[in-house]
Design a protein around this motif. Structure first.
Motif, PDB file in Angstrom:
ATOM      1  N   LEU A   1       0.838  -1.209   0.000  1.00  0.00           N
ATOM      2  CA  LEU A   1       0.000   0.000   0.000  1.00  0.00           C
ATOM      3  C   LEU A   1       0.870   1.255   0.000  1.00  0.00           C
ATOM      4  O   LEU A   1       2.050   1.222   0.359  1.00  0.00           O
ATOM      5  CB  LEU A   1      -0.913   0.007   1.237  1.00  0.00           C
ATOM      6  N   ASN A   2       0.284   2.362  -0.394  1.00  0.00           N
ATOM      7  CA  ASN A   2       1.007   3.643  -0.378  1.00  0.00           C
ATOM      8  C   ASN A   2       1.009   4.219   1.047  1.00  0.00           C
ATOM      9  O   ASN A   2       0.380   3.658   1.951  1.00  0.00           O
ATOM     10  CB  ASN A   2       0.409   4.614  -1.407  1.00  0.00           C
ATOM     11  N   PRO A   3       1.704   5.335   1.285  1.00  0.00           N
ATOM     12  CA  PRO A   3       1.766   5.907   2.648  1.00  0.00           C
ATOM     13  C   PRO A   3       0.420   6.355   3.227  1.00  0.00           C
ATOM     14  O   PRO A   3       0.331   6.649   4.416  1.00  0.00           O
ATOM     15  CB  PRO A   3       2.704   7.108   2.482  1.00  0.00           C
ATOM     16  N   PHE A   4      -0.603   6.390   2.384  1.00  0.00           N
ATOM     17  CA  PHE A   4      -1.945   6.731   2.865  1.00  0.00           C
ATOM     18  C   PHE A   4      -2.747   5.478   3.208  1.00  0.00           C
ATOM     19  O   PHE A   4      -3.925   5.558   3.556  1.00  0.00           O
ATOM     20  CB  PHE A   4      -2.685   7.560   1.808  1.00  0.00           C
ATOM     21  N   GLY A   5      -2.087   4.314   3.072  1.00  0.00           N
ATOM     22  CA  GLY A   5      -2.751   3.056   3.389  1.00  0.00           C
ATOM     23  C   GLY A   5      -3.700   2.592   2.299  1.00  0.00           C
ATOM     24  O   GLY A   5      -4.612   1.802   2.550  1.00  0.00           O
ATOM     25  N   GLN A   6      -3.466   3.046   1.054  1.00  0.00           N
ATOM     26  CA  GLN A   6      -4.333   2.681  -0.064  1.00  0.00           C
ATOM     27  C   GLN A   6      -3.525   2.057  -1.193  1.00  0.00           C
ATOM     28  O   GLN A   6      -2.297   2.136  -1.220  1.00  0.00           O
ATOM     29  CB  GLN A   6      -5.085   3.921  -0.548  1.00  0.00           C
ATOM     30  N   GLU A   7      -4.226   1.460  -2.137  1.00  0.00           N
ATOM     31  CA  GLU A   7      -3.547   0.705  -3.202  1.00  0.00           C
ATOM     32  C   GLU A   7      -2.989   1.582  -4.320  1.00  0.00           C
ATOM     33  O   GLU A   7      -2.148   1.145  -5.090  1.00  0.00           O
ATOM     34  CB  GLU A   7      -4.524  -0.322  -3.794  1.00  0.00           C
ATOM     35  N   LYS A   8      -3.459   2.787  -4.433  1.00  0.00           N
ATOM     36  CA  LYS A   8      -3.031   3.682  -5.517  1.00  0.00           C
ATOM     37  C   LYS A   8      -1.515   3.884  -5.474  1.00  0.00           C
ATOM     38  O   LYS A   8      -0.946   4.220  -4.441  1.00  0.00           O
ATOM     39  CB  LYS A   8      -3.736   5.023  -5.369  1.00  0.00           C
ATOM     40  N   GLN A   9      -0.843   3.669  -6.629  1.00  0.00           N
ATOM     41  CA  GLN A   9       0.605   3.851  -6.727  1.00  0.00           C
ATOM     42  C   GLN A   9       0.934   5.146  -7.481  1.00  0.00           C
ATOM     43  O   GLN A   9       0.102   5.698  -8.192  1.00  0.00           O
ATOM     44  CB  GLN A   9       1.233   2.655  -7.423  1.00  0.00           C
ATOM     45  N   GLN A  10       2.179   5.603  -7.333  1.00  0.00           N
ATOM     46  CA  GLN A  10       2.572   6.896  -7.902  1.00  0.00           C
ATOM     47  C   GLN A  10       2.331   6.982  -9.402  1.00  0.00           C
ATOM     48  O   GLN A  10       1.896   8.019  -9.903  1.00  0.00           O
ATOM     49  CB  GLN A  10       4.052   7.168  -7.599  1.00  0.00           C
ATOM     50  N   ILE A  11       2.572   5.902 -10.114  1.00  0.00           N
ATOM     51  CA  ILE A  11       2.433   5.929 -11.569  1.00  0.00           C
ATOM     52  C   ILE A  11       0.990   6.150 -12.015  1.00  0.00           C
ATOM     53  O   ILE A  11       0.727   6.600 -13.133  1.00  0.00           O
ATOM     54  CB  ILE A  11       3.007   4.632 -12.194  1.00  0.00           C
ATOM     55  N   ASN A  12       0.048   5.854 -11.122  1.00  0.00           N
ATOM     56  CA  ASN A  12      -1.374   5.977 -11.475  1.00  0.00           C
ATOM     57  C   ASN A  12      -2.068   7.179 -10.819  1.00  0.00           C
ATOM     58  O   ASN A  12      -3.298   7.256 -10.814  1.00  0.00           O
ATOM     59  CB  ASN A  12      -2.117   4.699 -11.062  1.00  0.00           C
ATOM     60  N   LEU A  13      -1.288   8.115 -10.282  1.00  0.00           N
ATOM     61  CA  LEU A  13      -1.894   9.273  -9.610  1.00  0.00           C
ATOM     62  C   LEU A  13      -2.474  10.253 -10.628  1.00  0.00           C
ATOM     63  O   LEU A  13      -1.767  10.768 -11.495  1.00  0.00           O
ATOM     64  CB  LEU A  13      -0.849   9.986  -8.744  1.00  0.00           C
ATOM     65  N   SER A  14      -3.760  10.524 -10.495  1.00  0.00           N
ATOM     66  CA  SER A  14      -4.435  11.496 -11.363  1.00  0.00           C
ATOM     67  C   SER A  14      -4.625  12.804 -10.584  1.00  0.00           C
ATOM     68  O   SER A  14      -4.357  12.873  -9.378  1.00  0.00           O
ATOM     69  CB  SER A  14      -5.808  10.960 -11.774  1.00  0.00           C
ATOM     70  N   SER A  15      -5.126  13.827 -11.250  1.00  0.00           N
ATOM     71  CA  SER A  15      -5.426  15.093 -10.570  1.00  0.00           C
ATOM     72  C   SER A  15      -6.409  14.875  -9.438  1.00  0.00           C
ATOM     73  O   SER A  15      -6.293  15.464  -8.352  1.00  0.00           O
ATOM     74  CB  SER A  15      -6.005  16.116 -11.560  1.00  0.00           C
ATOM     75  N   THR A  16      -7.377  13.997  -9.676  1.00  0.00           N
ATOM     76  CA  THR A  16      -8.377  13.692  -8.643  1.00  0.00           C
ATOM     77  C   THR A  16      -7.711  13.107  -7.397  1.00  0.00           C
ATOM     78  O   THR A  16      -8.084  13.442  -6.265  1.00  0.00           O
ATOM     79  CB  THR A  16      -9.423  12.700  -9.187  1.00  0.00           C
ATOM     80  N   ASP A  17      -6.703  12.247  -7.609  1.00  0.00           N
ATOM     81  CA  ASP A  17      -5.989  11.651  -6.480  1.00  0.00           C
ATOM     82  C   ASP A  17      -5.204  12.702  -5.699  1.00  0.00           C
ATOM     83  O   ASP A  17      -5.230  12.714  -4.468  1.00  0.00           O
ATOM     84  CB  ASP A  17      -5.028  10.555  -6.963  1.00  0.00           C
ATOM     85  N   PHE A  18      -4.497  13.591  -6.408  1.00  0.00           N
ATOM     86  CA  PHE A  18      -3.733  14.636  -5.724  1.00  0.00           C
ATOM     87  C   PHE A  18      -4.666  15.525  -4.906  1.00  0.00           C
ATOM     88  O   PHE A  18      -4.364  15.886  -3.769  1.00  0.00           O
ATOM     89  CB  PHE A  18      -2.941  15.474  -6.737  1.00  0.00           C
ATOM     90  N   GLU A  19      -5.805  15.869  -5.496  1.00  0.00           N
ATOM     91  CA  GLU A  19      -6.779  16.701  -4.779  1.00  0.00           C
ATOM     92  C   GLU A  19      -7.292  15.976  -3.536  1.00  0.00           C
ATOM     93  O   GLU A  19      -7.417  16.578  -2.463  1.00  0.00           O
ATOM     94  CB  GLU A  19      -7.946  17.050  -5.708  1.00  0.00           C
ATOM     95  N   TYR A  20      -7.566  14.699  -3.685  1.00  0.00           N
ATOM     96  CA  TYR A  20      -8.110  13.909  -2.591  1.00  0.00           C
ATOM     97  C   TYR A  20      -7.134  13.846  -1.408  1.00  0.00           C
ATOM     98  O   TYR A  20      -7.506  14.090  -0.249  1.00  0.00           O
ATOM     99  CB  TYR A  20      -8.420  12.503  -3.107  1.00  0.00           C
ATOM    100  N   TYR A  21      -5.869  13.552  -1.697  1.00  0.00           N
ATOM    101  CA  TYR A  21      -4.876  13.421  -0.635  1.00  0.00           C
ATOM    102  C   TYR A  21      -4.521  14.781  -0.016  1.00  0.00           C
ATOM    103  O   TYR A  21      -4.425  14.911   1.211  1.00  0.00           O
ATOM    104  CB  TYR A  21      -3.611  12.738  -1.164  1.00  0.00           C
ATOM    105  N   ILE A  22      -4.303  15.777  -0.863  1.00  0.00           N
ATOM    106  CA  ILE A  22      -3.952  17.109  -0.353  1.00  0.00           C
ATOM    107  C   ILE A  22      -5.094  17.680   0.479  1.00  0.00           C
ATOM    108  O   ILE A  22      -4.887  18.202   1.577  1.00  0.00           O
ATOM    109  CB  ILE A  22      -3.587  18.062  -1.520  1.00  0.00           C
TER     110      ILE A  22
END
Length: 203
Positions: free
Chosen positions: A82-103
């Motif tokens: 898992l990533n540092p947020f405890g989720q399966e999303k990996q860096q190569i698959n980060l979309s704008s939606t993911d950055f917004e969600y985490y930030i």
């Protein structure tokens, strides 16, 4: 001859004493301050106090933080893939939606808002991972990529002076109607928020 010497000594003493009194009077004479001078001094003191208050606040912001999430938690995430947020999303698959969600989730511990829908504790490991993700992702992030970078770089330096704007930038992008940030939380309120969140939900 003896009387001439006495007269000479007498005059020397008189001149010496007169000179001392004159110097004393000169030292004691002070030019009174005008109202303008007094006001200028007061303004300088107020300005210095303001600068000192800002310095103290900046120092408070940069004090060592006691994090709730621990190194062992990140190790467990990594062991599970898992990533540092405890989720399966990996860096190569980060979309704008993911950055917004985490930030957006990380801003919640530091801002006042009527509603907060999700939460991730802000941590240097997570900030670093997202900054690296900006370069690793296969997705085109468009003009917002630099905005994400600016936000994360400030946070990396422990600069949270624009945290309300950071939150509302993403809130506006998602056309939020409830939960706009109105102010920054005090350190005490932030800690209380973190304690409550850790009791209520996964971190």
């Amino acid at each position: 001859m003896k009387s001439n010497r006495m007269v000479l000594v007498f005059f020397i003493l008189i001149f010496a004493l007169w000179g001392c009194d004159e110097n004393k009077e000169k030292k004691e004479v002070k030019t009174p301050r005008t109202n303008t001078e007094v006001n200028n001094v007061a303004q300088k003191m107020d300005k210095k106090d303001t600068v000192n208050e800002k310095t103290v606040k900046d120092q408070d912001d940069n004090k060592a933080v006691q994090y709730f999430i621990e190194e062992k938690d990140f190790q467990k995430f990594a062991e599970k893939g898992l990533n540092p947020f405890g989720q399966e999303k990996q860096q190569i698959n980060l979309s704008s939606t993911d950055f917004e969600y985490y930030i957006h989730g990380m801003t919640h511990q530091k801002v006042k808002a009527r509603e907060k829908w999700h939460f991730f504790e802000m941590h240097p490991i997570r900030i670093k991972w997202l900054l690296e993700g900006l370069e690793e992702t296969k997705y085109e992030l468009g003009p917002d990529k630099e905005k994400y970078r600016d936000i994360l770089k400030r946070w990396k330096q422990k600069d949270f002076s624009t945290i309300v704007e950071d939150h509302n930038f993403i809130w506006d992008k998602n056309e939020g109607t409830v939960g706009k940030a109105t102010d920054r939380l005090s350190q005490e309120d932030e800690r209380e928020y973190l304690e409550t969140e850790y009791e209520m939900r996964p971190h």
